[in-house]
Every structure is written in structure tokens, then in C-alpha cells.
Scaffold this motif. Structure first.
Motif, short mmCIF file in Angstrom:
data_model
loop_
_atom_site.label_atom_id
_atom_site.label_comp_id
_atom_site.label_asym_id
_atom_site.label_seq_id
_atom_site.Cartn_x
_atom_site.Cartn_y
_atom_site.Cartn_z
N LYS A 191 0.83 -1.21 0.00
CA LYS A 191 0.00 0.00 0.00
C LYS A 191 0.86 1.26 0.00
CE LYS A 191 -4.04 -1.99 2.18
NZ LYS A 191 -4.74 -2.23 3.43
N MET A 192 2.02 1.18 0.65
CA MET A 192 2.94 2.31 0.67
C MET A 192 3.75 2.39 -0.63
SD MET A 192 4.27 1.97 4.59
CE MET A 192 5.27 3.45 4.58
N LYS A 193 3.55 1.38 -1.51
CA LYS A 193 4.26 1.27 -2.78
C LYS A 193 5.77 1.13 -2.62
CE LYS A 193 0.76 3.81 -5.46
NZ LYS A 193 -0.30 2.97 -5.16
N LEU A 194 6.18 0.50 -1.51
CA LEU A 194 7.59 0.25 -1.25
C LEU A 194 8.02 -1.12 -1.78
CD1 LEU A 194 7.78 1.65 2.39
CD2 LEU A 194 8.51 2.78 0.28
N VAL A 195 7.05 -2.06 -1.88
CA VAL A 195 7.30 -3.38 -2.46
C VAL A 195 6.15 -3.72 -3.39
CG1 VAL A 195 8.57 -4.19 -0.42
CG2 VAL A 195 6.15 -4.76 -0.66
N ARG A 196 6.39 -4.73 -4.20
CA ARG A 196 5.32 -5.25 -5.07
C ARG A 196 5.33 -6.76 -4.97
NH1 ARG A 196 9.51 -4.43 -8.64
NH2 ARG A 196 9.97 -6.32 -9.83
N ARG A 197 4.17 -7.33 -5.21
CA ARG A 197 4.03 -8.80 -5.25
C ARG A 197 4.02 -9.23 -6.71
NH1 ARG A 197 -0.10 -8.21 -1.03
NH2 ARG A 197 0.59 -9.32 0.81
N ASP A 198 4.71 -10.31 -6.97
CA ASP A 198 4.72 -10.91 -8.31
C ASP A 198 4.54 -12.41 -8.16
OD1 ASP A 198 5.41 -8.46 -9.66
OD2 ASP A 198 7.49 -8.76 -9.02
N ARG A 199 4.01 -13.04 -9.18
CA ARG A 199 3.94 -14.51 -9.20
C ARG A 199 5.32 -15.02 -9.61
NH1 ARG A 199 0.06 -16.58 -6.29
NH2 ARG A 199 -1.81 -15.37 -6.55
N ALA A 200 5.76 -16.07 -8.94
CA ALA A 200 7.05 -16.68 -9.28
C ALA A 200 6.94 -17.40 -10.62
CB ALA A 200 7.48 -17.65 -8.18
N ASN A 201 7.94 -17.27 -11.47
CA ASN A 201 7.93 -17.93 -12.78
C ASN A 201 7.98 -19.45 -12.65
OD1 ASN A 201 7.86 -15.52 -14.16
ND2 ASN A 201 10.08 -15.35 -14.29
N GLU A 202 8.79 -19.92 -11.71
CA GLU A 202 8.98 -21.36 -11.56
C GLU A 202 7.80 -22.07 -10.90
OE1 GLU A 202 10.90 -18.99 -8.36
OE2 GLU A 202 11.22 -19.02 -10.50
N ASP A 203 7.02 -21.35 -10.11
CA ASP A 203 5.85 -21.94 -9.44
C ASP A 203 4.80 -20.85 -9.33
OD1 ASP A 203 3.93 -23.05 -7.81
OD2 ASP A 203 5.30 -23.57 -6.18
N ARG A 204 3.80 -20.88 -10.18
CA ARG A 204 2.80 -19.81 -10.25
C ARG A 204 2.01 -19.66 -8.94
NH1 ARG A 204 3.54 -16.08 -13.26
NH2 ARG A 204 1.38 -15.62 -13.52
N ARG A 205 2.05 -20.67 -8.07
CA ARG A 205 1.35 -20.55 -6.79
C ARG A 205 2.14 -19.69 -5.81
NH1 ARG A 205 1.24 -26.64 -5.49
NH2 ARG A 205 3.25 -26.26 -6.43
N ALA A 206 3.44 -19.65 -5.99
CA ALA A 206 4.31 -18.89 -5.07
C ALA A 206 4.25 -17.40 -5.40
CB ALA A 206 5.74 -19.39 -5.17
N VAL A 207 4.24 -16.60 -4.35
CA VAL A 207 4.23 -15.15 -4.51
C VAL A 207 5.62 -14.63 -4.13
CG1 VAL A 207 3.22 -12.99 -3.67
CG2 VAL A 207 1.78 -15.01 -3.97
N LYS A 208 6.17 -13.83 -5.03
CA LYS A 208 7.47 -13.19 -4.75
C LYS A 208 7.22 -11.74 -4.38
CE LYS A 208 11.00 -15.87 -6.64
NZ LYS A 208 12.39 -15.70 -6.86
#
Length: 181
Positions: A108-125
Motif C-alpha cells: 500500500k505504501m508502494k515500497l514493495v510489489r508482489r509478483d507470481r514466481a515464474n517457476e511456481d505460479r502458486r508462489a508469490v514473490k
């Protein structure tokens, strides 16, 4: 550390670093003699030191917008690059329920972002954003400026003695943590 080093450190502290600190070399060496006395003295001085350092800064942390664990998470992401949520939670020793709210706030503070991991779409990076990098740079710069101000009255020998003790403390704390894991 010799009695001469302790005397020099005590003189530096007495001469303006902390107005409420007015220890003679006798008081300092007496407090250092027994571990409980030493701990009492350190416990009284550390909050004063922290307040003095915080007064030198005006950033996300000192304004209360970012907690220390959140700062540690940002520093972890800067050091490692993107990490899975579970890696962040493990490194900071957080529960997954706490971690979601924790990362949500940073997003929310826009200091980080969440992305889906390429190797495992269930994992959040989780990764730093440009704003997160700028915030860390600002915090680092203010921390360094504050340290320059705080340590200006100390000569090279006193700074070296401080570094030796600080590095030894960090090493001992690292060993203790490794032993407990």
C-alpha cells in the motif's frame, strides 16, 4: 581495552555527547566490574543513545510510518533481490497470517510489489519498487549523516575502540542465534 581507553571514552561522553551522562572513570570502571551493574548502566544509556540518533533523522522509520521489522524486510529484499513470501517470513521469523498484513502495508505504501514466481505460479514473490529503493537510500543517507554528527567528537582511537566492541557484540549475538536455531 586499557584503562586509558576507558578514560578517553568517558571524557568524550562527558563532554557534550549526552548531557545527562556524567560518569567519572571510577563510576565507569565500577559499573563494568560486575555484570549486573554493567547491564543496569547499559540499559540506562541505550535509550538515550537511540533518542540522540533518531533526532538526527527524519525518515519513514523516525516518522513512525515504517516499523523496524518492515525496514528489515526492505533491507532483506535489497540484499537478496526478490524473495518468496515464505523466505521473507522465515528471515523475519513471522507467522504467515502476520506476514500477509505486513507485506500488504508495504504494498500500500508502494515500497514493495508482489509478483507470481515464474517457476511456481502458486508462489508469490516480493520485490522492492523504485520507491522502496529510494526510501532505503534516504534512510541510509540520514543514518550516515546522523552517525557523522554523533561521532564527530570522538578521535580515531575512540572510534576504533567502539568498532571493536560493536563488531564483537554482533559476532557474539550471531553465534548465540546460530546456537539456538
Amino acid at each position: 581495552m586499557s584503562l586509558g581507553h576507558i578514560t578517553a571514552l568517558a571524557k568524550s561522553i562527558r563532554h557534550g555527547m549526552f548531557p545527562s551522562v556524567n560518569s567519572s572513570i571510577h563510576e565507569v570502571s565500577g559499573a563494568a566490574r560486575s555484570l549486573p551493574s554493567f547491564v543496569d548502566r547499559v540499559a540506562a544509556l541505550v535509550p538515550q543513545l537511540c533518542r540522540a540518533m533518531v533526532r538526527q533523522e527524519g525518515n519513514y522509520v523516525t516518522r513512525g510510518e515504517l516499523t523496524l521489522p518492515q525496514l528489515w524486510a526492505l533491507e532483506l529484499l535489497r540484499q537478496r533481490g526478490s524473495c518468496t513470501m515464505s523466505e521473507v517470513l522465515y528471515a523475519l521469523q513471522l507467522k504467515s497470517s502476520t506476514g500477509t498484513v505486513f507485506v500488504d502495508r508495504l504494498c500500500k505504501m508502494k515500497l514493495v510489489r508482489r509478483d507470481r514466481a515464474n517457476e511456481d505460479r502458486r508462489a508469490v514473490k516480493v520485490a522492492l519498487t523504485a520507491k522502496g529503493k529510494r526510501a532505503l537510500d534516504e534512510i541510509d543517507e540520514q543514518r550516515k549523516e546522523g552517525m557523522l554528527t554523533i561521532f564527530k567528537p570522538f578521535n580515531a582511537q575512540e572510534r576504533a575502540a567502539y568498532l571493536i566492541l560493536l563488531e564483537k557484540l554482533v559476532l557474539e549475538m550471531s553465534k548465540e542465534k546460530e546456537g539456538s536455531s
